[in-house]
Write a protein that holds these residues in place. Structure first.
Motif, PDB file in Angstrom:
ATOM      1  N   ARG A  70      45.837  38.261  39.881  1.00 54.66           N
ATOM      2  CA  ARG A  70      46.030  39.236  39.087  1.00 54.66           C
ATOM      3  C   ARG A  70      44.972  39.106  37.908  1.00 54.66           C
ATOM      4  O   ARG A  70      44.584  40.374  37.572  1.00 54.66           O
ATOM      5  N   LEU A  71      43.655  38.074  37.571  1.00 52.15           N
ATOM      6  CA  LEU A  71      42.968  38.093  36.708  1.00 52.15           C
ATOM      7  C   LEU A  71      42.494  38.838  37.867  1.00 52.15           C
ATOM      8  O   LEU A  71      41.111  39.650  37.091  1.00 52.15           O
ATOM      9  N   TYR A  72      41.700  38.836  39.044  1.00 48.28           N
ATOM     10  CA  TYR A  72      40.703  38.882  39.583  1.00 48.28           C
ATOM     11  C   TYR A  72      40.562  40.850  39.586  1.00 48.28           C
ATOM     12  O   TYR A  72      39.942  41.511  39.369  1.00 48.28           O
ATOM     13  N   GLN A  73      42.334  41.555  39.446  1.00 52.80           N
ATOM     14  CA  GLN A  73      42.004  42.975  39.297  1.00 52.80           C
ATOM     15  C   GLN A  73      42.344  43.700  38.506  1.00 52.80           C
ATOM     16  O   GLN A  73      41.855  44.956  38.367  1.00 52.80           O
ATOM     17  N   ASP A  74      41.673  42.120  37.219  1.00 49.77           N
ATOM     18  CA  ASP A  74      41.706  43.174  35.174  1.00 49.77           C
ATOM     19  C   ASP A  74      40.777  43.692  35.487  1.00 49.77           C
ATOM     20  O   ASP A  74      39.936  42.949  35.458  1.00 49.77           O
ATOM     21  N   ARG A  75      40.300  45.073  35.396  1.00 52.15           N
ATOM     22  CA  ARG A  75      39.834  45.599  35.099  1.00 52.15           C
ATOM     23  C   ARG A  75      38.396  45.257  33.856  1.00 52.15           C
ATOM     24  O   ARG A  75      37.112  45.882  33.765  1.00 52.15           O
ATOM     25  N   ASP A  76      38.857  44.294  32.915  1.00 52.08           N
ATOM     26  CA  ASP A  76      38.410  44.455  31.894  1.00 52.08           C
ATOM     27  C   ASP A  76      38.309  42.784  31.917  1.00 52.08           C
ATOM     28  O   ASP A  76      36.990  42.252  31.039  1.00 52.08           O
ATOM     29  N   ILE A  77      38.264  42.364  33.461  1.00 50.03           N
ATOM     30  CA  ILE A  77      37.537  40.674  33.100  1.00 50.03           C
ATOM     31  C   ILE A  77      36.087  40.376  33.159  1.00 50.03           C
ATOM     32  O   ILE A  77      35.362  39.289  32.705  1.00 50.03           O
ATOM     33  N   ASP A  78      35.318  41.597  34.018  1.00 49.90           N
ATOM     34  CA  ASP A  78      33.748  41.115  33.778  1.00 49.90           C
ATOM     35  C   ASP A  78      33.673  41.586  31.969  1.00 49.90           C
ATOM     36  O   ASP A  78      32.236  40.181  32.001  1.00 49.90           O
ATOM     37  N   THR A  79      33.785  42.323  31.072  1.00 52.71           N
ATOM     38  CA  THR A  79      33.582  42.244  30.124  1.00 52.71           C
ATOM     39  C   THR A  79      34.048  40.916  29.630  1.00 52.71           C
ATOM     40  O   THR A  79      33.035  40.748  28.743  1.00 52.71           O
ATOM     41  N   ALA A  80      35.182  40.819  29.573  1.00 48.93           N
ATOM     42  CA  ALA A  80      35.294  39.679  29.586  1.00 48.93           C
ATOM     43  C   ALA A  80      34.628  38.245  29.146  1.00 48.93           C
ATOM     44  O   ALA A  80      34.207  37.763  28.591  1.00 48.93           O
ATOM     45  N   VAL A  81      34.489  38.983  30.486  1.00 49.32           N
ATOM     46  CA  VAL A  81      33.208  37.305  30.555  1.00 49.32           C
ATOM     47  C   VAL A  81      32.625  37.517  30.619  1.00 49.32           C
ATOM     48  O   VAL A  81      31.374  36.819  29.666  1.00 49.32           O
ATOM     49  N   GLN A  82      31.478  38.751  30.366  1.00 49.30           N
ATOM     50  CA  GLN A  82      30.089  38.699  29.853  1.00 49.30           C
ATOM     51  C   GLN A  82      30.037  38.567  27.675  1.00 49.30           C
ATOM     52  O   GLN A  82      29.180  37.917  27.757  1.00 49.30           O
ATOM     53  N   GLU A  83      31.150  38.890  27.344  1.00 51.83           N
ATOM     54  CA  GLU A  83      30.756  38.408  26.026  1.00 51.83           C
ATOM     55  C   GLU A  83      32.119  36.926  25.688  1.00 51.83           C
ATOM     56  O   GLU A  83      30.697  36.543  24.731  1.00 51.83           O
ATOM     57  N   GLY A  84      32.271  36.242  26.509  1.00 52.03           N
ATOM     58  CA  GLY A  84      32.244  34.648  26.795  1.00 52.03           C
ATOM     59  C   GLY A  84      30.551  34.060  27.207  1.00 52.03           C
ATOM     60  O   GLY A  84      30.436  33.443  26.369  1.00 52.03           O
ATOM     61  N   ILE A  85      30.127  34.583  28.135  1.00 51.89           N
ATOM     62  CA  ILE A  85      28.812  34.226  27.957  1.00 51.89           C
ATOM     63  C   ILE A  85      27.503  34.862  27.079  1.00 51.89           C
ATOM     64  O   ILE A  85      27.204  33.200  26.627  1.00 51.89           O
ATOM     65  N   GLU A  86      27.721  35.455  26.228  1.00 48.31           N
ATOM     66  CA  GLU A  86      27.192  36.053  25.635  1.00 48.31           C
ATOM     67  C   GLU A  86      27.368  34.855  24.004  1.00 48.31           C
ATOM     68  O   GLU A  86      26.529  34.386  23.615  1.00 48.31           O
ATOM     69  N   LEU A  87      28.402  34.757  23.749  1.00 54.09           N
ATOM     70  CA  LEU A  87      28.830  33.927  22.769  1.00 54.09           C
ATOM     71  C   LEU A  87      28.360  32.589  23.176  1.00 54.09           C
ATOM     72  O   LEU A  87      27.812  32.045  21.881  1.00 54.09           O
ATOM     73  N   ALA A  88      28.514  32.308  24.548  1.00 53.79           N
ATOM     74  CA  ALA A  88      28.094  30.622  24.220  1.00 53.79           C
ATOM     75  C   ALA A  88      26.764  30.650  24.555  1.00 53.79           C
ATOM     76  O   ALA A  88      26.374  29.565  23.824  1.00 53.79           O
ATOM     77  N   VAL A  89      25.834  31.675  24.878  1.00 59.35           N
ATOM     78  CA  VAL A  89      24.328  31.998  24.104  1.00 59.35           C
ATOM     79  C   VAL A  89      24.536  31.805  23.551  1.00 59.35           C
ATOM     80  O   VAL A  89      23.049  30.818  22.567  1.00 59.35           O
ATOM     81  N   ARG A  90      24.898  32.681  23.045  1.00 61.32           N
ATOM     82  CA  ARG A  90      24.754  32.561  20.963  1.00 61.32           C
ATOM     83  C   ARG A  90      24.844  31.204  20.568  1.00 61.32           C
ATOM     84  O   ARG A  90      24.074  30.749  19.358  1.00 61.32           O
ATOM     85  N   LEU A  91      26.603  30.754  20.020  1.00 61.26           N
ATOM     86  CA  LEU A  91      26.901  29.162  20.191  1.00 61.26           C
ATOM     87  C   LEU A  91      25.425  28.231  20.380  1.00 61.26           C
ATOM     88  O   LEU A  91      25.277  27.578  19.029  1.00 61.26           O
ATOM     89  N   LYS A  92      25.244  28.392  21.633  1.00 62.38           N
ATOM     90  CA  LYS A  92      24.358  27.474  22.092  1.00 62.38           C
ATOM     91  C   LYS A  92      23.181  27.169  20.591  1.00 62.38           C
ATOM     92  O   LYS A  92      22.471  26.185  20.703  1.00 62.38           O
ATOM     93  N   GLN A  93      22.741  28.408  21.302  1.00 64.46           N
ATOM     94  CA  GLN A  93      21.310  28.796  20.049  1.00 64.46           C
ATOM     95  C   GLN A  93      21.029  28.193  18.864  1.00 64.46           C
ATOM     96  O   GLN A  93      20.437  27.457  18.241  1.00 64.46           O
ATOM     97  N   GLU A  94      22.238  28.742  18.462  1.00 64.97           N
ATOM     98  CA  GLU A  94      22.508  28.614  17.110  1.00 64.97           C
ATOM     99  C   GLU A  94      22.406  26.765  16.992  1.00 64.97           C
ATOM    100  O   GLU A  94      22.047  26.092  16.178  1.00 64.97           O
ATOM    101  N   ASP A  95      22.985  26.110  17.753  1.00 64.01           N
ATOM    102  CA  ASP A  95      23.336  25.020  17.949  1.00 64.01           C
ATOM    103  C   ASP A  95      21.328  23.956  17.779  1.00 64.01           C
ATOM    104  O   ASP A  95      21.730  22.741  17.105  1.00 64.01           O
ATOM    105  N   GLY A  96      20.795  24.382  18.721  1.00 63.28           N
ATOM    106  CA  GLY A  96      19.978  24.055  18.792  1.00 63.28           C
ATOM    107  C   GLY A  96      18.903  24.160  17.433  1.00 63.28           C
ATOM    108  O   GLY A  96      18.085  23.663  17.610  1.00 63.28           O
ATOM    109  N   ARG A  97      18.943  25.040  16.853  1.00 66.89           N
ATOM    110  CA  ARG A  97      18.290  25.428  15.527  1.00 66.89           C
ATOM    111  C   ARG A  97      18.675  24.141  14.031  1.00 66.89           C
ATOM    112  O   ARG A  97      17.900  23.870  13.373  1.00 66.89           O
ATOM    113  N   GLN A  98      19.918  23.921  14.175  1.00 64.29           N
ATOM    114  CA  GLN A  98      20.288  22.425  13.504  1.00 64.29           C
ATOM    115  C   GLN A  98      20.127  20.986  13.627  1.00 64.29           C
ATOM    116  O   GLN A  98      19.145  20.252  14.704  1.00 64.29           O
TER     117      GLN A  98
END
Length: 98
Positions: A70-98
């Protein structure tokens, strides 16, 4: 995400409650790459670990793959996964600055 996904959506009325329902959906291309083979391996392990009076592990495999299909068939899953990846990258970059 890479790779084409199945274009036909799983109808909401598709029960996906039994082993046969799950196998049929996976054979039809519904699910993530490798799910068809993983389902069989997971089901085998669950069956081997189960007693004749306790099939909880088998039921858990069915519930897990029903959700994956059912998750695979959700049309919004690609967008949600991409947003999650972008958030993880952003958090990792912010953590690296501290």
């Amino acid at each position: 995400m890479s790779g084409p996904r199945a274009e036909t959506a799983v109808p909401a009325s598709l029960p996906l409650r039994t082993i046969g329902d799950i196998r049929a959906a996976l054979r039809s291309g519904h699910g993530f790459p490798g799910d068809r083979e993983s389902f069989e391996a997971d089901m085998q392990r669950a069956l081997e670990a189960s007693s004749e009076t306790d099939l909880e592990a088998v039921a858990a495999v069915i519930v897990d793959y029903r959700g994956r299909i059912r998750l695979y068939q959700d049309r919004d899953i690609d967008t949600a996964v991409q947003e999650g990846i972008e958030l993880a990258v952003r958090l990792k970059q912010e953590d690296g600055r501290q």
